[in-house]
Design a protein around this motif. Structure first.
Motif, PDB file in Angstrom:
ATOM      1  N   UNK A 137     -19.284  45.342 -20.423  1.00 30.38           N
ATOM      2  CA  UNK A 137     -19.952  46.007 -19.312  1.00 30.38           C
ATOM      3  C   UNK A 137     -21.233  46.683 -19.794  1.00 30.38           C
ATOM      4  N   UNK A 138     -21.314  47.023 -21.073  1.00 25.81           N
ATOM      5  CA  UNK A 138     -22.550  47.577 -21.634  1.00 25.81           C
ATOM      6  C   UNK A 138     -23.669  46.544 -21.532  1.00 25.81           C
ATOM      7  N   UNK A 139     -23.387  45.298 -21.948  1.00 28.97           N
ATOM      8  CA  UNK A 139     -24.396  44.232 -21.875  1.00 28.97           C
ATOM      9  C   UNK A 139     -24.879  44.016 -20.448  1.00 28.97           C
ATOM     10  N   UNK A 140     -23.950  43.986 -19.523  1.00 29.75           N
ATOM     11  CA  UNK A 140     -24.311  43.746 -18.131  1.00 29.75           C
ATOM     12  C   UNK A 140     -25.092  44.932 -17.563  1.00 29.75           C
ATOM     13  N   UNK A 194     -18.297  39.106  -8.655  1.00 29.54           N
ATOM     14  CA  UNK A 194     -19.515  39.902  -8.567  1.00 29.54           C
ATOM     15  C   UNK A 194     -19.231  41.192  -9.305  1.00 29.54           C
ATOM     16  N   UNK A 195     -20.257  41.718  -9.941  1.00 27.56           N
ATOM     17  CA  UNK A 195     -20.132  43.020 -10.585  1.00 27.56           C
ATOM     18  C   UNK A 195     -21.297  43.882 -10.128  1.00 27.56           C
ATOM     19  N   UNK A 196     -20.979  45.119  -9.789  1.00 29.47           N
ATOM     20  CA  UNK A 196     -22.003  46.057  -9.353  1.00 29.47           C
ATOM     21  C   UNK A 196     -22.027  47.247 -10.301  1.00 29.47           C
ATOM     22  N   UNK A 197     -23.111  47.994 -10.207  1.00 24.86           N
ATOM     23  CA  UNK A 197     -23.178  49.217 -11.001  1.00 24.86           C
ATOM     24  C   UNK A 197     -22.038  50.153 -10.601  1.00 24.86           C
ATOM     25  N   UNK A 198     -21.670  50.116  -9.357  1.00 25.46           N
ATOM     26  CA  UNK A 198     -20.557  50.941  -8.885  1.00 25.46           C
ATOM     27  C   UNK A 198     -19.234  50.478  -9.494  1.00 25.46           C
ATOM     28  N   UNK A 199     -19.025  49.163  -9.627  1.00 23.86           N
ATOM     29  CA  UNK A 199     -17.816  48.654 -10.287  1.00 23.86           C
ATOM     30  C   UNK A 199     -17.719  49.192 -11.711  1.00 23.86           C
ATOM     31  N   UNK A 200     -18.847  49.189 -12.409  1.00 22.45           N
ATOM     32  CA  UNK A 200     -18.861  49.665 -13.792  1.00 22.45           C
ATOM     33  C   UNK A 200     -18.439  51.137 -13.854  1.00 22.45           C
ATOM     34  N   UNK A 201     -18.915  51.910 -12.895  1.00 23.40           N
ATOM     35  CA  UNK A 201     -18.593  53.340 -12.890  1.00 23.40           C
ATOM     36  C   UNK A 201     -17.169  53.593 -12.397  1.00 23.40           C
ATOM     37  N   UNK A 202     -16.809  53.033 -11.236  1.00 23.55           N
ATOM     38  CA  UNK A 202     -15.532  53.357 -10.600  1.00 23.55           C
ATOM     39  C   UNK A 202     -14.346  52.641 -11.250  1.00 23.55           C
ATOM     40  N   UNK A 203     -14.504  51.372 -11.573  1.00 23.03           N
ATOM     41  CA  UNK A 203     -13.397  50.626 -12.179  1.00 23.03           C
ATOM     42  C   UNK A 203     -13.451  50.653 -13.700  1.00 23.03           C
ATOM     43  N   UNK A 204     -14.569  51.086 -14.230  1.00 24.64           N
ATOM     44  CA  UNK A 204     -14.727  51.138 -15.682  1.00 24.64           C
ATOM     45  C   UNK A 204     -14.655  52.556 -16.201  1.00 24.64           C
ATOM     46  N   UNK A 205     -15.746  53.242 -16.155  1.00 23.89           N
ATOM     47  CA  UNK A 205     -15.868  54.585 -16.739  1.00 23.89           C
ATOM     48  C   UNK A 205     -14.826  55.548 -16.164  1.00 23.89           C
ATOM     49  N   UNK A 206     -14.682  55.588 -14.848  1.00 20.99           N
ATOM     50  CA  UNK A 206     -13.759  56.539 -14.221  1.00 20.99           C
ATOM     51  C   UNK A 206     -12.305  56.304 -14.628  1.00 20.99           C
ATOM     52  N   UNK A 255     -11.469  55.257 -17.627  1.00 21.46           N
ATOM     53  CA  UNK A 255     -11.365  55.406 -19.072  1.00 21.46           C
ATOM     54  C   UNK A 255     -11.714  54.168 -19.878  1.00 21.46           C
ATOM     55  N   UNK A 256     -12.276  53.162 -19.240  1.00 18.80           N
ATOM     56  CA  UNK A 256     -12.681  51.960 -19.989  1.00 18.80           C
ATOM     57  C   UNK A 256     -14.002  52.255 -20.682  1.00 18.80           C
ATOM     58  N   UNK A 257     -14.117  51.817 -21.913  1.00 22.75           N
ATOM     59  CA  UNK A 257     -15.330  52.050 -22.673  1.00 22.75           C
ATOM     60  C   UNK A 257     -16.380  50.984 -22.426  1.00 22.75           C
ATOM     61  N   UNK A 258     -17.532  51.128 -23.063  1.00 24.23           N
ATOM     62  CA  UNK A 258     -18.641  50.195 -22.853  1.00 24.23           C
ATOM     63  C   UNK A 258     -18.353  48.781 -23.356  1.00 24.23           C
ATOM     64  N   UNK A 259     -17.327  48.622 -24.165  1.00 24.54           N
ATOM     65  CA  UNK A 259     -16.980  47.285 -24.647  1.00 24.54           C
ATOM     66  C   UNK A 259     -15.961  46.575 -23.765  1.00 24.54           C
ATOM     67  N   UNK A 308     -16.362  42.364 -18.498  1.00 25.19           N
ATOM     68  CA  UNK A 308     -16.760  42.244 -17.102  1.00 25.19           C
ATOM     69  C   UNK A 308     -15.555  41.880 -16.243  1.00 25.19           C
ATOM     70  N   UNK A 309     -14.719  40.953 -16.695  1.00 24.83           N
ATOM     71  CA  UNK A 309     -13.565  40.506 -15.918  1.00 24.83           C
ATOM     72  C   UNK A 309     -12.624  41.653 -15.552  1.00 24.83           C
ATOM     73  N   UNK A 310     -12.657  42.747 -16.350  1.00 26.19           N
ATOM     74  CA  UNK A 310     -11.769  43.883 -16.106  1.00 26.19           C
ATOM     75  C   UNK A 310     -12.252  44.800 -14.984  1.00 26.19           C
TER      76      UNK A 310
END
Length: 145
Positions: free
Chosen positions: A20-23, A46-58, A60-64, A67-69
């Motif tokens: 998700x860091x690369x994207x 599709x991946x959005x900046x919001x997906x990265x924040x809400x499904x990723x960072x929020x 506890x997923x790290x920058x590595x 995308x599929x997650x």
């Protein structure tokens, strides 16, 4: 007018195995908030900046994280030969501001945004779609689900 006449043709595509860091860096360079995700010439999400924040960072997923997650695997799209009016109506119903565009062989050929459609003579229809997009609720709503 058909969507294929006003869509953006050169579309950067993320890979489900990318981090998700690369994207996020790709999105930053492109000044884009969403990217199609493709695998072997097929649209898989599709991946959005919001997906990265809400499904990723929020969560506890790290920058590595991959995308599929965090991507949306249920992809809404339109075809390049569809009329703009019907695509705008669909965007309003789906509450999305952009859609990947496929040809009839289901190959990604572009992306179309509400702005693309509004600047191509469809301002009234785009305003109606924006009204639908802006209603409370929807997949990316801040109201409780």
């Amino acid at each position: 007018m058909e969507v294929g006449k006003c869509m953006t043709r050169r579309v950067q595509v993320a890979n489900p195995e990318q981090s998700i860091r690369d994207v996020a860096q790709m999105m930053s360079k492109l000044d884009a908030g969403a990217m199609p995700v493709g695998d072997d010439d097929r649209l898989v999400g599709m991946i959005t900046d919001r997906d990265i924040v809400v499904r990723g960072v929020a969560l506890g997923k790290g920058p590595d994280a991959k995308v599929r997650d965090v991507m949306s695997a249920e992809v809404k799209y339109c075809f390049d030969d569809e009329e703009i009016e019907s695509v705008l109506e669909n965007m309003g119903d789906l509450q999305v501001r952009r859609l990947p565009v496929l040809n009839r062989d289901k190959r990604l050929v572009g992306i179309v945004s509400l702005g693309d459609l509004a600047t191509n003579g469809e301002a009234i229809e785009a305003a109606a779609a924006l009204s639908g997009i802006s209603k409370p609720g929807g997949e990316h709503s801040q109201t409780a689900h």
